[in-house]
Motif scaffolding. Structure first.
Motif, PDB file in Angstrom:
ATOM      1  N   ALA A 183      40.758  36.599  41.951  1.00 51.79           N
ATOM      2  CA  ALA A 183      41.641  36.831  43.100  1.00 51.79           C
ATOM      3  C   ALA A 183      43.094  36.527  42.733  1.00 51.79           C
ATOM      4  O   ALA A 183      44.006  37.270  43.117  1.00 51.79           O
ATOM      5  CB  ALA A 183      41.204  35.972  44.283  1.00 51.79           C
ATOM      6  N   ALA A 184      43.311  35.454  41.984  1.00 53.21           N
ATOM      7  CA  ALA A 184      44.674  35.121  41.548  1.00 53.21           C
ATOM      8  C   ALA A 184      45.216  36.207  40.627  1.00 53.21           C
ATOM      9  O   ALA A 184      46.381  36.613  40.741  1.00 53.21           O
ATOM     10  CB  ALA A 184      44.684  33.767  40.846  1.00 53.21           C
ATOM     11  N   GLY A 185      44.378  36.705  39.733  1.00 51.76           N
ATOM     12  CA  GLY A 185      44.805  37.785  38.836  1.00 51.76           C
ATOM     13  C   GLY A 185      45.154  39.044  39.609  1.00 51.76           C
ATOM     14  O   GLY A 185      46.132  39.735  39.283  1.00 51.76           O
ATOM     15  N   TYR A 186      44.388  39.344  40.625  1.00 49.60           N
ATOM     16  CA  TYR A 186      44.673  40.528  41.443  1.00 49.60           C
ATOM     17  C   TYR A 186      45.999  40.383  42.179  1.00 49.60           C
ATOM     18  O   TYR A 186      46.780  41.331  42.268  1.00 49.60           O
ATOM     19  CB  TYR A 186      43.532  40.768  42.439  1.00 49.60           C
ATOM     20  N   LEU A 187      46.272  39.181  42.694  1.00 48.58           N
ATOM     21  CA  LEU A 187      47.545  38.964  43.388  1.00 48.58           C
ATOM     22  C   LEU A 187      48.723  39.129  42.432  1.00 48.58           C
ATOM     23  O   LEU A 187      49.748  39.717  42.783  1.00 48.58           O
ATOM     24  CB  LEU A 187      47.568  37.572  44.020  1.00 48.58           C
ATOM     25  N   VAL A 188      48.588  38.618  41.218  1.00 46.53           N
ATOM     26  CA  VAL A 188      49.652  38.778  40.221  1.00 46.53           C
ATOM     27  C   VAL A 188      49.818  40.255  39.886  1.00 46.53           C
ATOM     28  O   VAL A 188      50.939  40.774  39.805  1.00 46.53           O
ATOM     29  CB  VAL A 188      49.346  37.946  38.955  1.00 46.53           C
ATOM     30  N   TYR A 189      48.700  40.965  39.698  1.00 44.68           N
ATOM     31  CA  TYR A 189      48.736  42.387  39.366  1.00 44.68           C
ATOM     32  C   TYR A 189      49.439  43.185  40.464  1.00 44.68           C
ATOM     33  O   TYR A 189      50.230  44.081  40.178  1.00 44.68           O
ATOM     34  CB  TYR A 189      47.306  42.890  39.166  1.00 44.68           C
ATOM     35  N   GLN A 190      49.162  42.873  41.727  1.00 48.66           N
ATOM     36  CA  GLN A 190      49.770  43.605  42.837  1.00 48.66           C
ATOM     37  C   GLN A 190      51.279  43.403  42.910  1.00 48.66           C
ATOM     38  O   GLN A 190      51.993  44.256  43.409  1.00 48.66           O
ATOM     39  CB  GLN A 190      49.137  43.174  44.167  1.00 48.66           C
ATOM     40  N   ARG A 191      51.755  42.288  42.392  1.00 51.35           N
ATOM     41  CA  ARG A 191      53.194  42.012  42.450  1.00 51.35           C
ATOM     42  C   ARG A 191      53.966  42.595  41.268  1.00 51.35           C
ATOM     43  O   ARG A 191      55.189  42.530  41.236  1.00 51.35           O
ATOM     44  CB  ARG A 191      53.417  40.510  42.530  1.00 51.35           C
ATOM     45  N   LEU A 192      53.256  43.181  40.300  1.00 54.19           N
ATOM     46  CA  LEU A 192      53.932  43.776  39.150  1.00 54.19           C
ATOM     47  C   LEU A 192      54.669  45.040  39.567  1.00 54.19           C
ATOM     48  O   LEU A 192      54.216  45.762  40.469  1.00 54.19           O
ATOM     49  CB  LEU A 192      52.918  44.147  38.064  1.00 54.19           C
ATOM     50  N   PRO A 193      55.786  45.346  38.914  1.00 55.66           N
ATOM     51  CA  PRO A 193      56.446  46.635  39.163  1.00 55.66           C
ATOM     52  C   PRO A 193      55.525  47.785  38.742  1.00 55.66           C
ATOM     53  O   PRO A 193      54.628  47.623  37.906  1.00 55.66           O
ATOM     54  CB  PRO A 193      57.688  46.586  38.261  1.00 55.66           C
ATOM     55  N   ASP A 194      55.760  48.960  39.318  1.00 55.22           N
ATOM     56  CA  ASP A 194      54.884  50.112  39.068  1.00 55.22           C
ATOM     57  C   ASP A 194      54.785  50.461  37.587  1.00 55.22           C
ATOM     58  O   ASP A 194      53.695  50.764  37.098  1.00 55.22           O
ATOM     59  CB  ASP A 194      55.383  51.334  39.852  1.00 55.22           C
ATOM     60  N   GLU A 195      55.895  50.427  36.857  1.00 55.83           N
ATOM     61  CA  GLU A 195      55.843  50.815  35.435  1.00 55.83           C
ATOM     62  C   GLU A 195      55.012  49.823  34.621  1.00 55.83           C
ATOM     63  O   GLU A 195      54.289  50.229  33.709  1.00 55.83           O
ATOM     64  CB  GLU A 195      57.243  50.948  34.847  1.00 55.83           C
ATOM     65  N   GLN A 196      55.071  48.551  34.946  1.00 57.27           N
ATOM     66  CA  GLN A 196      54.243  47.575  34.221  1.00 57.27           C
ATOM     67  C   GLN A 196      52.770  47.741  34.575  1.00 57.27           C
ATOM     68  O   GLN A 196      51.895  47.600  33.721  1.00 57.27           O
ATOM     69  CB  GLN A 196      54.699  46.148  34.522  1.00 57.27           C
ATOM     70  N   ARG A 197      52.482  48.056  35.830  1.00 56.34           N
ATOM     71  CA  ARG A 197      51.092  48.301  36.244  1.00 56.34           C
ATOM     72  C   ARG A 197      50.535  49.523  35.519  1.00 56.34           C
ATOM     73  O   ARG A 197      49.397  49.510  35.055  1.00 56.34           O
ATOM     74  CB  ARG A 197      51.015  48.522  37.749  1.00 56.34           C
ATOM     75  N   ASP A 198      51.337  50.588  35.437  1.00 54.90           N
ATOM     76  CA  ASP A 198      50.895  51.794  34.735  1.00 54.90           C
ATOM     77  C   ASP A 198      50.647  51.515  33.259  1.00 54.90           C
ATOM     78  O   ASP A 198      49.652  51.974  32.693  1.00 54.90           O
ATOM     79  CB  ASP A 198      51.932  52.912  34.887  1.00 54.90           C
ATOM     80  N   ARG A 199      51.539  50.759  32.638  1.00 57.45           N
ATOM     81  CA  ARG A 199      51.372  50.419  31.225  1.00 57.45           C
ATOM     82  C   ARG A 199      50.119  49.571  31.018  1.00 57.45           C
ATOM     83  O   ARG A 199      49.349  49.796  30.084  1.00 57.45           O
ATOM     84  CB  ARG A 199      52.609  49.669  30.709  1.00 57.45           C
ATOM     85  N   LEU A 200      49.882  48.627  31.906  1.00 53.71           N
ATOM     86  CA  LEU A 200      48.685  47.786  31.828  1.00 53.71           C
ATOM     87  C   LEU A 200      47.422  48.633  32.008  1.00 53.71           C
ATOM     88  O   LEU A 200      46.435  48.461  31.285  1.00 53.71           O
ATOM     89  CB  LEU A 200      48.750  46.683  32.883  1.00 53.71           C
ATOM     90  N   ASN A 201      47.454  49.571  32.950  1.00 52.28           N
ATOM     91  CA  ASN A 201      46.310  50.467  33.152  1.00 52.28           C
ATOM     92  C   ASN A 201      46.022  51.292  31.905  1.00 52.28           C
ATOM     93  O   ASN A 201      44.866  51.470  31.524  1.00 52.28           O
ATOM     94  CB  ASN A 201      46.550  51.389  34.346  1.00 52.28           C
ATOM     95  N   ARG A 202      47.074  51.821  31.260  1.00 54.42           N
ATOM     96  CA  ARG A 202      46.887  52.604  30.039  1.00 54.42           C
ATOM     97  C   ARG A 202      46.288  51.750  28.926  1.00 54.42           C
ATOM     98  O   ARG A 202      45.396  52.197  28.195  1.00 54.42           O
ATOM     99  CB  ARG A 202      48.217  53.204  29.582  1.00 54.42           C
ATOM    100  N   GLN A 203      46.765  50.511  28.788  1.00 54.16           N
ATOM    101  CA  GLN A 203      46.243  49.626  27.747  1.00 54.16           C
ATOM    102  C   GLN A 203      44.774  49.303  27.978  1.00 54.16           C
ATOM    103  O   GLN A 203      43.962  49.344  27.048  1.00 54.16           O
ATOM    104  CB  GLN A 203      47.050  48.336  27.685  1.00 54.16           C
ATOM    105  N   VAL A 204      44.418  48.997  29.218  1.00 51.25           N
ATOM    106  CA  VAL A 204      43.021  48.671  29.532  1.00 51.25           C
ATOM    107  C   VAL A 204      42.145  49.892  29.335  1.00 51.25           C
ATOM    108  O   VAL A 204      41.045  49.804  28.771  1.00 51.25           O
ATOM    109  CB  VAL A 204      42.906  48.116  30.967  1.00 51.25           C
ATOM    110  N   ARG A 205      42.611  51.049  29.780  1.00 51.20           N
ATOM    111  CA  ARG A 205      41.839  52.276  29.614  1.00 51.20           C
ATOM    112  C   ARG A 205      41.620  52.580  28.137  1.00 51.20           C
ATOM    113  O   ARG A 205      40.510  52.938  27.719  1.00 51.20           O
ATOM    114  CB  ARG A 205      42.563  53.446  30.289  1.00 51.20           C
ATOM    115  N   GLY A 206      42.654  52.414  27.319  1.00 48.59           N
ATOM    116  CA  GLY A 206      42.522  52.642  25.880  1.00 48.59           C
ATOM    117  C   GLY A 206      41.553  51.666  25.232  1.00 48.59           C
ATOM    118  O   GLY A 206      40.742  52.042  24.372  1.00 48.59           O
TER     119      GLY A 206
END
Length: 80
Positions: A42-65
């Motif tokens: 839950a804490a990780g999700y809250l931190v993730y939600q507060r990230l700017p969109d470009e950092q969230r997209d980059r994180l999604n690409r890294q996890v997907r890869g």
């Protein structure tokens, strides 16, 4: 002095109410680990939600890869 008594097979019998490890303590540990995991996720999700969109997209690409490479590795190991 030790309050434990020996059983006929040589094992020690713990008195009632002692702090022995058994099924009830295993269940308690399992619940504790589950609760802690839920709090951390839950804490990780809250931190993730507060990230700017470009950092969230980059994180999604890294996890997907990472997942794609791991799935490909597992497929190669099982020759699927």
């Amino acid at each position: 002095m030790n309050d434990a008594s020996k059983l006929p097979n040589g094992e020690l019998k713990q008195p009632a109410g002692s702090n022995s490890i058994g099924p009830s303590s295993d269940a308690g540990r399992t619940v504790l680990v589950g609760v802690l995991g839920g709090i951390i996720s839950a804490a990780g999700y809250l931190v993730y939600q507060r990230l700017p969109d470009e950092q969230r997209d980059r994180l999604n690409r890294q996890v997907r890869g990472l997942l794609e490479s791991r799935i490909n590795e597992i497929r190669q190991n099982f020759n699927i």
